[in-house]
Write a protein that holds these residues in place. Structure first.
Motif, short mmCIF file in Angstrom:
data_model
loop_
_atom_site.label_atom_id
_atom_site.label_comp_id
_atom_site.label_asym_id
_atom_site.label_seq_id
_atom_site.Cartn_x
_atom_site.Cartn_y
_atom_site.Cartn_z
N ALA A 23 -10.13 -13.22 -3.18
CA ALA A 23 -8.89 -13.98 -2.99
C ALA A 23 -8.40 -14.55 -4.33
O ALA A 23 -7.20 -14.56 -4.61
N SER A 24 -9.33 -15.01 -5.16
CA SER A 24 -8.94 -15.54 -6.48
C SER A 24 -8.35 -14.45 -7.37
O SER A 24 -7.41 -14.69 -8.14
N MET A 25 -8.90 -13.22 -7.27
CA MET A 25 -8.35 -12.11 -8.04
C MET A 25 -6.93 -11.78 -7.58
O MET A 25 -6.04 -11.53 -8.42
N LEU A 26 -6.70 -11.80 -6.28
CA LEU A 26 -5.36 -11.54 -5.76
C LEU A 26 -4.38 -12.62 -6.23
O LEU A 26 -3.26 -12.32 -6.65
N GLN A 27 -4.85 -13.87 -6.19
CA GLN A 27 -4.01 -14.97 -6.65
C GLN A 27 -3.69 -14.82 -8.14
O GLN A 27 -2.56 -15.03 -8.58
N GLY A 28 -4.70 -14.44 -8.90
CA GLY A 28 -4.49 -14.26 -10.33
C GLY A 28 -3.46 -13.18 -10.63
O GLY A 28 -2.64 -13.32 -11.56
N GLN A 29 -3.47 -12.11 -9.84
CA GLN A 29 -2.51 -11.02 -10.05
C GLN A 29 -1.10 -11.48 -9.71
O GLN A 29 -0.13 -11.12 -10.40
N ILE A 86 -5.90 -12.00 3.22
CA ILE A 86 -7.01 -11.58 4.08
C ILE A 86 -8.06 -10.89 3.21
O ILE A 86 -7.72 -10.17 2.26
N VAL A 87 -9.32 -11.13 3.53
CA VAL A 87 -10.45 -10.53 2.81
C VAL A 87 -11.46 -10.04 3.84
O VAL A 87 -11.77 -10.75 4.81
N GLN A 115 -6.69 -6.22 8.86
CA GLN A 115 -6.08 -7.37 9.53
C GLN A 115 -6.81 -7.69 10.84
O GLN A 115 -7.05 -8.86 11.17
N ARG A 116 -7.18 -6.68 11.58
CA ARG A 116 -7.88 -6.88 12.86
C ARG A 116 -9.25 -7.50 12.66
O ARG A 116 -9.78 -8.15 13.56
N LYS A 117 -9.83 -7.31 11.49
CA LYS A 117 -11.16 -7.86 11.20
C LYS A 117 -11.10 -9.30 10.72
O LYS A 117 -12.15 -9.92 10.49
N CYS A 118 -9.89 -9.84 10.55
CA CYS A 118 -9.73 -11.17 9.93
C CYS A 118 -8.94 -12.10 10.83
O CYS A 118 -7.72 -12.29 10.63
N GLY A 153 -9.23 -6.38 0.63
CA GLY A 153 -8.48 -7.63 0.63
C GLY A 153 -7.01 -7.37 0.42
O GLY A 153 -6.60 -6.29 -0.04
N SER A 154 -6.18 -8.35 0.79
CA SER A 154 -4.74 -8.19 0.61
C SER A 154 -4.09 -9.57 0.53
O SER A 154 -4.62 -10.56 1.06
#
Length: 352
Positions: A97-103, A86-87, A19-22, A61-62
């Motif tokens: 991000a697309s993989m997270l959305q897909g899940q 966040i990535v 989170q601190r990196k994003c 990512g999260s």
């Protein structure tokens, strides 16, 4: 190989570091710090999930989501609100991000009608990504951040007091009347109201005030969000860069808003609940709250608004910073994306 799984409490510090990196935002970029509890923001919801993307066991990512029942065109609709994407900057443009959305979609597809999220107006990469993933912008909104930099006078303190248990039913009825025509707003009961505000992390029911003039005419509460998430300025827009040295000089002679330096923390309270039967009563409560925020060195008290909100006119008399963001939706089933152009949208502060 990148894998997506449900986060666990053991991921807490790795997620805080990611989170601190994003930084969040473009023109005004804020560095987020959710320590010591990355999951505190999610605990504001009853049914929430945080996902992580990993590569060689390292979190890169999260994203998070919560299931919500929302009222749309008079019907109760099963929705999912998404947040917290966040990535790792070193691993962007790899489809994480697309993989997270897909899940997320795979997890909720069988029993959810609509997905929704919000994106700041200047975050073009996110807008482009979610548009490609099937989301459509349905509403333009605004984060109204009132500046606590001077004492407000006069304040009708004689009619302002803390909400008591005896006030709950009256406050709930006022909230229901005020937001009845807003999309997403679910009519509250006294029990649901208390469950909601007792469930907000670090929220105190003593932080809710009422304006009582022959009956409760307005209510206003504040959520000390600094205990959930802290924000530090990573960079700010050119206008703030120009204004800051000017205001430092003017501030020697007059009360002026503070513009933090890069790296400095911004403190913020969110306004919730907020409603009124009498706008003058709510104005007095806002002045009272801004005076308290000034005493406690809080920079902003904030509320997210649909541009058509009845609160807009009441808040317009206060000096403020306004940040624009859009609300986006995607249909997962047969239900079409609703047309919200001429409708008011209720925005839960926990969603911002």
């Amino acid at each position: 190989m990148i894998k997506v799984r449900e986060a666990t409490e053991d991921d807490n510090w790795a997620l805080i570091e990611l989170q601190r990196k994003c930084p969040m935002g473009t023109r005004l970029a804020l560095r987020l710090n959710g320590s010591p509890d990355f999951f505190a923001r999610s605990r504001a919801y009853e049914d929430w999930h945080v996902l992580v993307a990993t590569e060689d066991e390292k979190i890169v990512g999260s994203a998070a989501y919560t299931r919500k029942e929302a009222v749309i065109d008079g019907e109760l609709v099963e929705t999912v609100y998404e947040y917290g994407f966040i990535v790792d900057p070193e691993r962007r443009r790899r489809g994480i991000a697309s993989m997270l959305q897909g899940q997320i979609e795979e997890s909720v597809r069988t029993d959810v009608d609509l997905l929704h999220l919000n994106i700041t107006a200047d975050n073009l990469p996110s807008i482009n990504l979610f548009t490609k993933l099937g989301f459509e912008r349905v509403k333009e909104c605004r984060a109204c951040m009132l500046m606590a930099y001077r004492r407000h006078r006069p304040v009708d303190d004689l009619h302002i007091r803390n909400m008591t248990q005896a006030d709950v039913s009256d406050v709930v009825n006022m909230l229901n009347d005020f937001y009845r025509d807003h999309v997403f707003y679910r009519t509250l009961t006294a029990e649901a109201f208390l469950r909601r505000y007792r469930g907000l992390p670090h929220f105190d029911l003593q932080n809710i005030w009422v304006y009582d003039d022959g009956g409760v005419k307005a209510c206003l509460g504040y959520w000390d969000y600094n205990k959930v998430m802290r924000f530090a300025v990573e960079r700010y827009m050119w206008r703030w860069r120009i204004l800051r040295p000017i205001l430092e000089v003017v501030g020697i002679f007059a009360e002026v808003p503070r513009i933090p330096k890069q790296g400095e923390q911004i403190s913020n309270w969110y306004l919730t609940p907020i409603a009124c039967r009498d706008p003058k009563g709510l104005t007095s409560l806002l002045k009272h709250l801004l005076n308290k925020a000034l005493e406690e060195n809080v920079d902003f008290v904030s509320v997210p608004l649909d541009l058509g909100s009845p609160l807009t006119a009441i808040l317009s008399i206060f000096r403020r910073y306004e940040g624009e963001f859009g609300w986006y939706m995607k249909s997962l089933g047969q239900r079409p994306i609703p047309d919200l152009l001429d409708k008011r949208l209720y925005i839960d502060v926990a969603d911002i």
